[in-house]
Design an enzyme around this catalytic site. Structure first.
Site, PDB file in Angstrom:
ATOM      1  CE  LYS A  92      44.918   9.193  23.592  1.00 11.63           C
ATOM      2  NZ  LYS A  92      43.979   7.967  23.777  1.00 11.63           N
ATOM      3  CG  PHE A 113      41.608  -1.600  25.378  1.00  2.00           C
ATOM      4  CD1 PHE A 113      42.627  -0.711  25.782  1.00  2.00           C
ATOM      5  CD2 PHE A 113      40.600  -1.832  26.370  1.00  2.00           C
ATOM      6  CE1 PHE A 113      42.250  -0.030  26.880  1.00  2.00           C
ATOM      7  CE2 PHE A 113      40.401  -1.346  27.417  1.00  2.00           C
ATOM      8  CZ  PHE A 113      41.253  -0.167  27.757  1.00  2.00           C
ATOM      9  NE  ARG A 161      39.068  11.457  23.618  1.00  2.00           N
ATOM     10  CZ  ARG A 161      39.368  10.922  24.712  1.00  2.00           C
ATOM     11  NH1 ARG A 161      38.453  10.456  25.651  1.00  2.00           N
ATOM     12  NH2 ARG A 161      40.517  10.245  25.181  1.00  2.00           N
ATOM     13  CG  ASN A 193      40.510   8.404  22.183  1.00  2.03           C
ATOM     14  OD1 ASN A 193      41.874   8.653  22.121  1.00  2.03           O
ATOM     15  ND2 ASN A 193      40.101   8.051  22.981  1.00  2.03           N
TER      16      ASN A 193
END
Ligand code: DAT
Ligand code: MG
Length: 160
Positions: free
Chosen positions: A14, A62, A107, A122
């Site tokens: 990410k 979220f 993570r 994460n």
């Protein structure tokens, strides 16, 4: 003895993992266990694409933060192939919440915050199950972007 299934699964580094310089570290961990990279690219996705990828979460509270983080910069997308690849990749990634992810997982080793605080940062995404994996591989990669070849490990197995 029945032969374990060969599966394909999607992994993303990410934007928060990319800006931290963790691409190599993440990719290394999958290579270490003998998983095969059959596709890989860098992409910056749009809000529309984020909604397709995270369609199961779009209605959740979220989601706005999740979308903001996943479109914040380029991601590395990869398709990994191997025996029980979906389960093995999830094991290497760790649990959703970095705070409770055990050391040794991506993570657990590179993040520590709880879901209630920047939970969406994460580092990696990995398909949660085989059905999700098939959908996600199809969303992120065309057939032409996926490759067939034999790793050294596969050659060893054939020689046994
Ligand atoms: P995973 O990424 O482990 O498959 P998921 O599919 O349940 O987890 O959720 C997608 C992402 O959304 C996850 O990586 C982090 C974020 N997320 C999930 N649950 C959350 C929550 N309760 N609060 C904040 N962010 C959350
Ligand atoms: Mg998930």
């Amino acid at each position: 003895m029945s032969k374990p299934k060969i599966e394909r699964t999607l992994v993303l580094v990410k934007p928060d993992g990319v800006v931290r310089g963790l691409i190599g570290e993440v990719v290394k961990r999958f290579e270490m266990v003998g998983l095969k990279i059959v596709g890989m690219k860098m992409m910056k996705i749009t809000p529309d694409f984020a909604k397709q990828h995270y369609f199961a979460h779009v209605e959740k509270d979220f989601y706005p933060e999740l979308e903001k983080r996943i479109i914040a910069g380029p991601v590395i997308a990869a398709v990994l192939e191997g025996m029980n690849a979906v389960e093995v990749v999830r094991k290497i990634v760790g649990s959703t919440e970095s705070k409770s992810s055990v050391p040794g997982t991506i993570r657990g080793d590179f993040a520590h915050v709880g879901l209630d605080y920047q939970g969406t940062k994460n580092i990696v995404h990995a398909s949660g199950n085989l059905e999700e994996a098939e959908k996600e591989v199809g969303l992120w990669f065309s057939e032409k972007e996926l490759f067939e070849y034999k790793t050294m490990y596969e050659k060893h197995i054939e020689e046994e």
